[in-house]
Design a protein around this motif. Structure first.
Motif, short mmCIF file in Angstrom:
data_model
loop_
_atom_site.label_atom_id
_atom_site.label_comp_id
_atom_site.label_asym_id
_atom_site.label_seq_id
_atom_site.Cartn_x
_atom_site.Cartn_y
_atom_site.Cartn_z
N LYS A 28 91.63 37.56 66.80
CA LYS A 28 90.52 37.43 65.93
C LYS A 28 88.86 36.88 66.14
N ILE A 29 88.10 37.68 66.23
CA ILE A 29 87.20 37.19 67.06
C ILE A 29 85.54 37.54 65.90
N ARG A 30 84.80 36.89 66.40
CA ARG A 30 83.96 36.38 65.72
C ARG A 30 82.59 37.51 66.30
N VAL A 31 82.60 38.42 65.74
CA VAL A 31 80.94 39.54 66.24
C VAL A 31 80.15 39.71 66.51
N ARG A 32 80.06 39.86 68.00
CA ARG A 32 78.34 39.46 67.58
C ARG A 32 77.51 40.98 68.03
N ASN A 33 77.79 41.89 68.64
CA ASN A 33 77.44 43.03 68.42
C ASN A 33 78.61 44.05 68.16
N CYS A 34 77.65 45.32 67.16
CA CYS A 34 78.34 46.75 67.14
C CYS A 34 77.28 47.27 66.80
N SER A 35 77.41 47.95 67.46
CA SER A 35 76.64 49.49 67.88
C SER A 35 77.32 50.22 67.02
N THR A 36 75.42 51.13 66.58
CA THR A 36 75.86 52.33 65.51
C THR A 36 76.24 53.55 66.54
N CYS A 37 76.47 54.44 65.94
CA CYS A 37 76.63 55.54 66.22
C CYS A 37 76.24 56.86 65.26
N GLY A 38 75.94 57.77 66.00
CA GLY A 38 76.16 59.27 64.74
C GLY A 38 77.22 59.30 63.81
N THR A 39 78.35 58.89 65.01
CA THR A 39 80.04 59.05 63.32
C THR A 39 79.69 58.70 62.34
N ASP A 40 78.51 57.62 62.96
CA ASP A 40 78.92 55.87 61.65
C ASP A 40 77.61 56.59 59.96
N THR A 41 76.96 57.83 60.90
CA THR A 41 75.70 58.63 60.03
C THR A 41 76.58 59.76 59.28
N LYS A 42 77.84 60.01 60.08
CA LYS A 42 78.50 61.29 58.82
C LYS A 42 79.68 60.78 58.72
N ILE A 43 80.56 59.41 58.58
CA ILE A 43 81.07 59.18 57.76
C ILE A 43 80.08 58.53 56.75
N PHE A 44 79.14 57.50 56.43
CA PHE A 44 78.38 57.63 55.79
C PHE A 44 77.80 58.44 53.87
N HIS A 45 77.53 59.46 55.08
CA HIS A 45 77.53 60.73 54.30
C HIS A 45 78.43 61.19 53.34
N HIS A 46 79.75 61.80 54.51
CA HIS A 46 81.03 63.08 54.29
C HIS A 46 81.95 62.13 53.87
N GLY A 47 82.28 60.81 54.17
CA GLY A 47 83.40 59.82 55.27
C GLY A 47 84.08 60.79 56.10
N HIS A 48 85.67 60.31 55.77
CA HIS A 48 85.79 61.20 56.53
C HIS A 48 87.53 60.81 56.42
N HIS A 49 88.15 61.55 56.93
CA HIS A 49 89.70 62.09 56.64
C HIS A 49 90.85 61.06 56.82
N HIS A 50 90.78 59.92 57.65
CA HIS A 50 91.22 59.02 58.30
C HIS A 50 90.97 57.93 57.44
N ILE A 51 89.77 58.21 56.62
CA ILE A 51 89.62 56.39 56.18
C ILE A 51 89.85 56.59 54.71
N ARG A 52 90.30 55.40 54.29
CA ARG A 52 90.78 55.88 52.76
C ARG A 52 90.19 54.04 52.00
N PRO A 53 89.15 54.15 51.48
CA PRO A 53 88.32 52.86 50.83
C PRO A 53 88.92 52.29 50.69
N PRO A 54 88.54 50.79 50.04
CA PRO A 54 87.71 50.39 51.03
C PRO A 54 87.99 50.36 52.71
#
Ligand SMILES: [Zn+2]
Ligand SMILES: [Zn+2]
Length: 334
Positions: A28-54
């Protein structure tokens, strides 16, 4: 605790969730930093076939182990460790690969569980003293860049062209220098983004138009020893082939859109010039460890590339900044 959870394309919610508990073999980790990248914007706008929400997003993760307080960085791509490719040491192309923030809840959360599968492949690295959590979170994208440059054999005396001046392009420029490149040229079609990146990473030339002509001119007609496309652009890939020197290596580092992956390739250019075209698919756990080392040694400084630090509640703002290309690295501090 608070998390940023993806529910559907365009629907990313900052919401309350029960604090997770670690099962056998998990951390178990207390997250201190999680950076964003282009992939996050792609997922946000279009989803991803490996992601079953939520699903809690975020894959560039650094934090503290709950209980011991040890400072750690976590891999994003999780190889199985046991298939034929993994056994041959080719973990980046493991066909059973899973990912943090896709198959497992990621780092846009106050707390996170590191799955046993990550532990099994040595996917948790101690952060060296003197390296901040924010810097350590950049080890994951740098690990991918390292994999790309190893495959493209970037080395001493090479003239290198990096196409795409986003955070990945900036890391490519810095790593190429650390590997002894003679000159590094940075290309982007967006002059504002190019100027921002160039001010930071100081390429030998910044090119915003006619890249093939410009690179040939800068190299006395020879072309570049290595051309790396860090942009989702078929045009950039076609241009890369035309600006490569004899025996040059071309890295198709950035993937193309799923529905538009075909490019025109003059096969005779590859044949007569003895070009090598290589791909790049993420990074292995070993690449992550070495990337963290490069950051610690300041061979590849990353602190100045982190231009924005936002709280978890501002995650949509972070994704917007990344989409607009007005930031270099945007990090979330949950
Ligand atoms: Zn990333
Ligand atoms: Zn495998």
């Amino acid at each position: 605790m608070k998390v940023a959870r993806f529910h559907a394309p365009g629907d990313l919610r900052v919401e309350e969730a029960p604090e997770p508990t670690a099962g056998p073999g998990e951390l178990k980790i207390r997250v201190r930093n999680c950076s964003t990248c282009g992939t996050d914007t792609k997922i946000f706008h279009h989803g991803h076939h490996h992601i079953r929400p939520p699903r809690v997003m975020g894959h560039e993760i650094a934090g503290e182990v709950v209980g011991t307080g040890e400072r750690v960085q976590v891999i994003a791509a999780i190889p199985c460790g046991s298939c034929e490719e993994c056994r041959r040491g080719r973990m980046t192309v493991c066909p059973n690969q899973e990912s943090m923030g896709y198959h497992y809840d990621g780092g846009f959360a106050e707390y996170m569980i590191v799955p046993a599968k990550v532990m099994a492949v040595d996917g948790v690295n101690r952060i060296p003293d003197g390296v901040s959590f924010a810097e350590a979170s950049v080890a994951e994208p740098l690990a991918c860049v390292l994999n790309g440059q190893e495959l493209a054999r970037v080395g001493e005396g090479d003239d290198v062209v990096v196409m795409g001046a986003g955070p990945i392009g900036c890391l490519h420029v810095r790593l190429a220098r650390a590997r002894g490149a003679a000159r590094v040229f940075l290309v982007d079609v967006n002059p504002a983004r190019l100027a921002l990146a160039a001010a930071m990473v100081q390429p030998d030339a910044a090119i915003d138009a006619d890249p093939v002509e410009q690179v040939l001119k800068l190299t006395g007609g020879r072309g570049a020893d290595v051309v790396i496309t860090a942009a989702a652009s078929g045009t950039a890939q076609e241009q890369a082939l035309r600006m490569a020197a004899r025996q040059g290596r071309v890295s198709f580092f950035g993937g193309l859109p799923k529905d538009d992956p075909i490019i025109a390739c003059d096969s005779n250019l590859v044949h007569y010039r003895e070009l090598t075209i290589v791909g790049a698919n993420g990074s292995s756990p070993a690449h992550n460890a070495r990337a963290l080392g490069l950051i610690a040694e300041e061979a590849v400084p990353v602190a100045d590339l982190i231009t924005h630090r936002l709280g978890l509640s501002q995650v949509l703002e972070a994704i917007d900044l990344v989409s607009k290309g007005v930031a270099i690295k945007v990090t979330i501090e949950p």
